[in-house]
Design a protein around this motif. Structure first.
Motif, mmCIF file in Angstrom:
data_model
loop_
_atom_site.group_PDB
_atom_site.id
_atom_site.type_symbol
_atom_site.label_atom_id
_atom_site.label_comp_id
_atom_site.label_asym_id
_atom_site.label_seq_id
_atom_site.Cartn_x
_atom_site.Cartn_y
_atom_site.Cartn_z
ATOM 1 N N GLU A 156 0.833 -1.202 0.000
ATOM 2 C CA GLU A 156 0.000 0.000 0.000
ATOM 3 C C GLU A 156 0.870 1.255 0.000
ATOM 4 O O GLU A 156 0.595 2.226 -0.692
ATOM 5 C CB GLU A 156 -0.885 -0.033 1.247
ATOM 6 N N HIS A 157 1.959 1.227 0.797
ATOM 7 C CA HIS A 157 2.840 2.393 0.894
ATOM 8 C C HIS A 157 3.822 2.493 -0.272
ATOM 9 O O HIS A 157 4.370 3.560 -0.528
ATOM 10 C CB HIS A 157 3.646 2.339 2.205
ATOM 11 N N GLY A 158 4.088 1.352 -0.925
ATOM 12 C CA GLY A 158 5.039 1.375 -2.032
ATOM 13 C C GLY A 158 6.490 1.396 -1.603
ATOM 14 O O GLY A 158 7.378 1.781 -2.363
ATOM 15 N N HIS A 159 6.768 0.979 -0.351
ATOM 16 C CA HIS A 159 8.159 0.888 0.104
ATOM 17 C C HIS A 159 8.257 -0.139 1.235
ATOM 18 O O HIS A 159 7.233 -0.577 1.753
ATOM 19 C CB HIS A 159 8.695 2.255 0.549
ATOM 20 N N VAL A 160 9.493 -0.490 1.567
ATOM 21 C CA VAL A 160 9.729 -1.532 2.548
ATOM 22 C C VAL A 160 9.744 -0.953 3.955
ATOM 23 O O VAL A 160 10.271 0.134 4.186
ATOM 24 C CB VAL A 160 11.094 -2.229 2.251
ATOM 25 N N HIS A 161 9.142 -1.680 4.892
ATOM 26 C CA HIS A 161 9.199 -1.309 6.302
ATOM 27 C C HIS A 161 10.211 -2.182 7.028
ATOM 28 O O HIS A 161 10.604 -3.227 6.533
ATOM 29 C CB HIS A 161 7.835 -1.492 6.956
ATOM 30 N N GLY A 162 10.565 -1.772 8.230
ATOM 31 C CA GLY A 162 11.406 -2.618 9.056
ATOM 32 C C GLY A 162 12.835 -2.136 9.143
ATOM 33 O O GLY A 162 13.155 -1.053 8.673
ATOM 34 N N GLY A 215 14.453 -1.045 5.969
ATOM 35 C CA GLY A 215 13.640 -0.227 5.071
ATOM 36 C C GLY A 215 13.170 1.055 5.733
ATOM 37 O O GLY A 215 13.838 1.613 6.582
ATOM 38 N N HIS A 216 11.992 1.470 5.353
ATOM 39 C CA HIS A 216 11.451 2.752 5.763
ATOM 40 C C HIS A 216 11.009 2.716 7.220
ATOM 41 O O HIS A 216 10.401 1.757 7.661
ATOM 42 C CB HIS A 216 10.258 3.045 4.852
ATOM 43 N N GLU A 217 11.310 3.748 7.962
ATOM 44 C CA GLU A 217 10.835 3.877 9.338
ATOM 45 C C GLU A 217 9.765 4.949 9.381
ATOM 46 O O GLU A 217 9.912 5.993 8.777
ATOM 47 C CB GLU A 217 11.992 4.270 10.284
ATOM 48 N N HIS A 218 8.698 4.680 10.101
ATOM 49 C CA HIS A 218 7.661 5.706 10.273
ATOM 50 C C HIS A 218 7.700 6.290 11.672
ATOM 51 O O HIS A 218 7.841 5.568 12.611
ATOM 52 C CB HIS A 218 6.270 5.105 10.038
HETATM 53 ZN ZN ZN Z 1 5.347 3.062 4.833
#
Ligand code: ZN
Length: 160
Positions: free
Chosen positions: A148-154, A157-160
């Motif tokens: 959904e976000h179009g990028h990797v979490h964790g 990857g991407h931090e929110h």
């Molecule tokens: Zn995200």
């Protein structure tokens, strides 16, 4: 599992220019991206298509499939008084600026004259032929949130 659209790919990489100088590398071990989501340059993404954990890929990527060709129109002359008085402007300085269409662009000071400053908004790697050595560490399914976000979490990857 193979690297295809909507998979998360974790790699180690080293990027060199044509002279063998290291430009960039995955510094903390791994770099993660979402395949097929334009997270990385097209030439690298297509080189990794179908690869699996343990595969090593060496690829030479022309500017057109990397960060693009240098665009002379991205080099502009602006009045010295467009910059703060209390900042000494020097060649090589980098800063963020707002383009006329409202996007933030990264510009580099190319030249400084008495009344004007030449700035270059080309990507620093525009016009550079890229030599990548990549090791595929892991290929996994993306979570629905990552898709959904179009990028990797964790952690990689991407931090929110
Ligand atoms: Zn995200």
């Amino acid at each position: 599992m193979q690297a295809t659209k909507d998979k998360v790919i974790i790699v180690d990489y080293t990027l060199k220019d044509g002279e063998g100088t290291v430009i960039d590398q995955s510094s903390d071990g791994n770099f993660a991206y979402l395949h097929g989501a334009n997270n990385i340059i097209p030439g690298l993404e297509s080189a990794l298509e179908g690869k699996a954990a343990g595969d090593a890929v060496s690829v030479v990527i022309a500017p057109a499939d990397g960060y693009g060709e240098r665009d002379p129109e991205q080099v502009q002359n602006v009045p010295r008084n467009a910059f703060p008085d209390d900042v000494e402007i020097q060649p090589g300085m980098q800063f963020q600026a707002q383009s006329p269409d409202g996007n933030m662009v990264h510009v580099v000071v190319a030249e400084v004259e008495a009344e004007s400053v030449t700035i270059d908004a080309n990507h620093p790697l525009a016009g550079v032929t890229l030599h990548f050595d990549v090791n595929v560490v892991e290929v996994r399914d993306a979570s629905s949130e990552e898709l959904e976000h179009g990028h990797v979490h964790g952690p990689d990857g991407h931090e929110h």
